[in-house]
Design a protein around this motif. Structure first.
Motif, short mmCIF file in Angstrom:
data_model
loop_
_atom_site.label_atom_id
_atom_site.label_comp_id
_atom_site.label_asym_id
_atom_site.label_seq_id
_atom_site.Cartn_x
_atom_site.Cartn_y
_atom_site.Cartn_z
N PRO B 166 0.82 -1.22 0.00
CA PRO B 166 0.00 0.00 0.00
C PRO B 166 0.85 1.27 0.00
O PRO B 166 0.59 2.19 -0.77
N GLY B 169 2.42 1.84 -3.34
CA GLY B 169 1.46 2.39 -4.30
C GLY B 169 1.42 3.91 -4.21
O GLY B 169 1.44 4.60 -5.24
N ASN B 170 1.39 4.44 -2.99
CA ASN B 170 1.38 5.89 -2.82
C ASN B 170 2.68 6.51 -3.32
O ASN B 170 2.68 7.57 -3.93
N GLY B 223 -2.82 3.14 -10.63
CA GLY B 223 -3.32 2.90 -9.28
C GLY B 223 -4.20 1.66 -9.24
O GLY B 223 -4.15 0.87 -8.31
N ARG B 224 -5.01 1.53 -10.28
CA ARG B 224 -5.89 0.36 -10.33
C ARG B 224 -5.07 -0.93 -10.47
O ARG B 224 -5.40 -1.95 -9.85
N ARG B 227 -3.72 -1.76 -7.14
CA ARG B 227 -4.79 -2.29 -6.30
C ARG B 227 -5.06 -3.75 -6.61
O ARG B 227 -5.30 -4.55 -5.73
N ARG B 228 -4.96 -4.09 -7.90
CA ARG B 228 -5.23 -5.48 -8.27
C ARG B 228 -4.14 -6.41 -7.69
O ARG B 228 -4.45 -7.46 -7.15
N GLU B 230 -2.39 -5.75 -5.10
CA GLU B 230 -2.63 -5.74 -3.66
C GLU B 230 -3.71 -6.76 -3.29
O GLU B 230 -3.54 -7.54 -2.36
N ASP B 231 -4.81 -6.72 -4.03
CA ASP B 231 -5.90 -7.67 -3.76
C ASP B 231 -5.40 -9.09 -3.82
O ASP B 231 -5.71 -9.92 -2.97
N ASN B 234 -3.29 -9.84 -0.94
CA ASN B 234 -4.04 -9.79 0.33
C ASN B 234 -4.81 -11.07 0.59
O ASN B 234 -5.25 -11.29 1.70
#
Ligand SMILES: Nc1ncnc2c1ncn2[C@@H]1O[C@H](COP(=O)(O)OP(=O)(O)OP(=O)(O)O)[C@@H](O)[C@H]1O
Ligand SMILES: [Mg+2]
Lengths: 230, 239, 268
Positions: B166, B169-170, B223-224, B227-228, B230-231, B234
């Motif tokens: 996370p 990502g930032n 970003g997307r 996120r993918r 990351e998902d 996770n």
């Protein structure tokens, strides 16, 4: 190391500090007020109000600050309506363009910080306050805000540091704050090591003071935690 | 303001259209951001190892790196590498018998500068992710006879990456936006190219808005993607 | 496989103890935790290690797996002396390879399960056999699945640890230890982190292992398990073995006053 030279450039750069501070403080203050407003809109129940506010936050956080500065400095002059209004006397000036850009930019980030801080308030503590008969402004003033401030302060302190650094971009639209002076000195003399060491030192000192101030305030606010430790 | 048709022509790919230069400048932006972020990852791993060291000297070194770089404006670091780089290169060339003034290519300078800045933030991301590792799981690995290398590869790296993602990502978003500062040292990335277009067409509002939209979209899309990933990473941690 | 193990156990009992320590000392700074422990565990023995909090039980067990380095003393696993060398005033591992190899022979089960959270249960089981012991993946997989069935988790192979209850996690951790085909199993309070209603399922697995002749060293506060399952009790107090003997002898009372006090605290 040429101490005379270092003293000389140090003195020249000191001249830029007031402008750097001024840009920081003015846009932080204005930005904070704006952020409170934006955040109030973002948390609105009505989509017509909420969505534009949320888009504002997203847009300013999602694009480079330098681009925002250019858009304001070069772009606004294209709008005839603006050119004819009294605002133009201000927005013609690079100083006010920088202030405007910095303010809008920090307001978006700060709105997000406020949102996070308010969200971090435990629902149980709000319920407890409600059960004591608190509501509305009283609830916010006595319970929500004090807790939120303690959560938000550490994050906001890094936003302040980001802003001290961000004012350096004003140099690109001709403002002679610390970075503007640094650039001129560097391109005149090419004595890179001395110049950047001094400039870096000045910024580090400013930011050190910022973190010190926030540390003291946090210490003060978290007195209730300090007591428990003893 | 101007007519939409003219606008389309200005942004189009036909004659007098700025479509192609803008598109390739966007490519430069993404390329510089990726290289800078990648360099930053390498520096971040090194920085985090320094800061996590048992010995005081490496810790001090790592601490100095992050404090200094995160405490001074990015643009100052870019200028430093710009002036410092050309000074260094000119020095070398003059020793080699080539007189005159030389400067490093903007892309190289820019990637290094963005990398150094990004690396300071990634140092923190990796360090705090590492500190969140469960000591018990590392011990379990040791108790199974895993060597240091195996432990690193199979347990520590995957879990650290998961915890760091996370924040990474930032930091990627910051790196992407920071590339816009490279316009000031002459790299023709998106902001500089739109500046040129704005200047020669006298349409700053239009072109800078287009640049804003482009930055915003690139940020959104990448970003997307993050996120993918990351998902995906996770998944084990979800109940 | 079980009978293999029992045969091996019988053949070796007389000869080489699975674990043997002489004069084991351990201190942290100036704090001396283990003050000279002599101990042997033979194949097939189930040793319960009891003692009050802070007596050094965990430290002792961790020294056997070399998660803690002894400060002095000798440690032999399967008759093989663990190489240690002196650096300054403390001992360090002489040959990391040897230690890594021997560790798989004394598998550890932790209080907090310590399953690797980024891997499925099956991947957790296969990790060490495949990557440390370098055994053939397919065979390990079959063995791991069989082991999961033994601890009653056959339908949880593809789950991640976070998706399991504490009791299930601990059973998976036991299976993870078993797949390494260790000569001895070390348990450090395997049920202490569990909700009371989950303790039983883990103890049952441990009883089954004991009855099939596994060599087990168990640090526990479960007096029932110590009394009924173990073949020997070791009572640690302040870093020394204050009493040892069969459960019948010790729980019968009168052997050691301190042990009797210790037990009465549990019953009282
Ligand atoms: N890594 C360490 N550093 C310093 N002291 C330690 C360390 N590990 C254990 N100790 C100390 O050694 C002593 C024995 O600890 P140990 O964990 O072996 O006790 P225990 O018998 O397992 O207790 P418990 O029943 O609470 O688990 C304690 O006083 C503890 O504080
Ligand atoms: Mg213990």
């Amino acid at each position: 190391m040429d101490w005379l030279f270092i003293q000389d450039i140090f003195r020249q750069m000191l001249v830029g500090i007031p402008l750097t501070l001024e840009l920081t403080v003015v846009s932080l203050l204005a930005g904070f007020v704006l952020a409170g407003l934006v955040q109030a809109l973002v948390s609105s129940r009505h989509g017509i109000i909420r969505r534009p506010a949320a888009a504002y936050v997203e847009l300013f956080r999602g694009t480079p600050l330098l681009l925002q500065i250019f858009l304001i400095y070069y772009g606004l002059g294209q709008i005839d309506l603006l050119r004819q209004s009294f605002l133009w006397t201000l927005l013609r000036e690079p100083y006010w363009c920088a202030v405007l850009a910095l303010t809008l930019n920090t307001s978006a980030y700060t709105a997000e910080i406020i949102r996070g801080a308010v969200q971090a308030v435990p629902p149980g503590e709000i319920e407890a306050a409600r059960s004591c008969g608190m509501s509305g402004l009283l609830l916010r003033r006595r319970i929500v805000w004090p807790i939120a401030i303690r959560h938000g302060l550490p994050v906001y302190s890094s936003e302040v540091i980001q802003m001290v650094k961000a004012t350096s971009l004003a140099s690109i639209i001709t403002l002679n704050e610390i970075t503007g002076i640094t650039y001129r000195l560097a391109s005149d003399t090419y004595r890179v090591i001395e110049i950047f060491t001094v400039a870096g030192f000045i910024y580090l000192s400013l930011n050190f003071v910022v973190s010190l101030v926030f540390a003291v305030v946090e210490r003060f606010l978290n007195g209730h935690l300090a007591d428990r430790r003893t | 303001m101007m007519l939409p048709l003219e606008t389309l022509q200005l942004l189009g790919f036909g004659p007098g259209g700025w479509g192609l230069p803008l598109l390739s400048a966007a490519g430069v932006t993404v390329f510089a951001a990726i290289l800078g972020f990648g360099l930053g990852s390498a520096l971040g791993v090194i920085g985090a190892s320094l800061k996590l060291s048992r010995h005081i000297f490496p810790r001090l070194l790592g601490q100095t790196y992050t404090t200094v770089v995160r405490g001074v404006p990015e643009i100052l670091i870019i200028y430093l590498f710009y002036f410092g780089g050309s000074l260094w290169l000119t020095g070398i060339m003059n020793i080699g018998g080539f007189d005159g003034f030389y400067s490093l290519p903007g892309l190289a300078t820019g990637v290094i500068a963005v990398g150094v800045v990004s690396g300071a933030y990634q140092t923190e991301a990796f360090r705090s992710a590492y500190l969140r590792l469960d000591r018990g799981q590392i011990e379990a690995g040791r108790s199974c006879g895993m060597s240091r290398g195996l432990l690193l590869r199979r347990i520590i790296v995957p879990q650290t990456l998961h915890f760091a993602l996370p924040a990474l990502g930032n930091i990627w978003q910051s790196a992407l936006k920071e590339t816009s500062l490279l316009s000031v040292i002459g790299l023709t990335e998106l902001l500089r190219q739109t500046g040129i277009a704005a200047g020669s067409t006298h349409q700053p509002l239009l072109f800078f808005s287009v640049a804003a939209a482009a930055f915003f979209l690139i940020g959104r899309i990448t970003g997307r993607l993050v996120r993918r990933v990351e998902d995906h990473m996770n998944k084990p941690w979800r109940r | 496989m079980t009978s293999d193990l029992q045969q091996a156990a019988r053949a070796n009992t007389a000869a080489v103890p699975a674990i043997s320590v002489d004069g084991l000392h351990k201190h942290f700074g100036t704090h001396e935790v283990l003050k000279g422990i002599d101990f042997q565990a033979h194949d097939g023995e189930v040793v319960s290690i009891l003692g009050s909090s802070g007596s050094g039980k965990s430290t002792f067990l961790r020294c056997l797996n070399l998660l803690e380095m002894p400060s002095a003393g000798r440690l032999r696993i399967l008759g093989e002396e663990v190489g240690m060398k002196k650096v300054g005033s403390s001992l360090v591992i002489a040959d990391q390879r040897q230690v890594d190899r021997l560790r798989t022979q004394v598998a550890m089960v932790f209080q907090n399960f310590c399953l690797w959270h980024h891997m499925t249960v099956l991947e957790n089981l296969m990790e060490a056999p495949v990557h440390v012991q370098r055994r053939v993946r397919g065979e390990v997989r079959d063995e791991a699945l069989a082991m999961l069935e033994r601890v009653g988790l056959q339908d949880r192979a593809g789950f991640y640890p976070a998706q399991l209850s504490g009791g299930q996690q601990q059973r998976a951790a036991i299976a993870r230890a078993l797949v390494m085909r260790p000569r001895a199993l070390l348990f450090d309070e395997p049920t202490s982190a569990l909700d009371p209603e989950l303790v039983g399922e883990v103890l049952k697995v441990m009883r089954d292992l004991a009855s099939e002749g596994r060599t087990m060293l168990v640090v526990t506060h479960e007096m029932g398990f110590a009394r009924d399952v173990s073949s020997r009790i070791v009572f640690l107090e302040q870093g020394t073995i204050a009493a040892t003997g069969s459960p019948r002898q010790l729980f019968g009372g009168g052997v050691s006053e301190r042990f009797d006090q210790f037990v009465s605290r549990f019953n009282g």
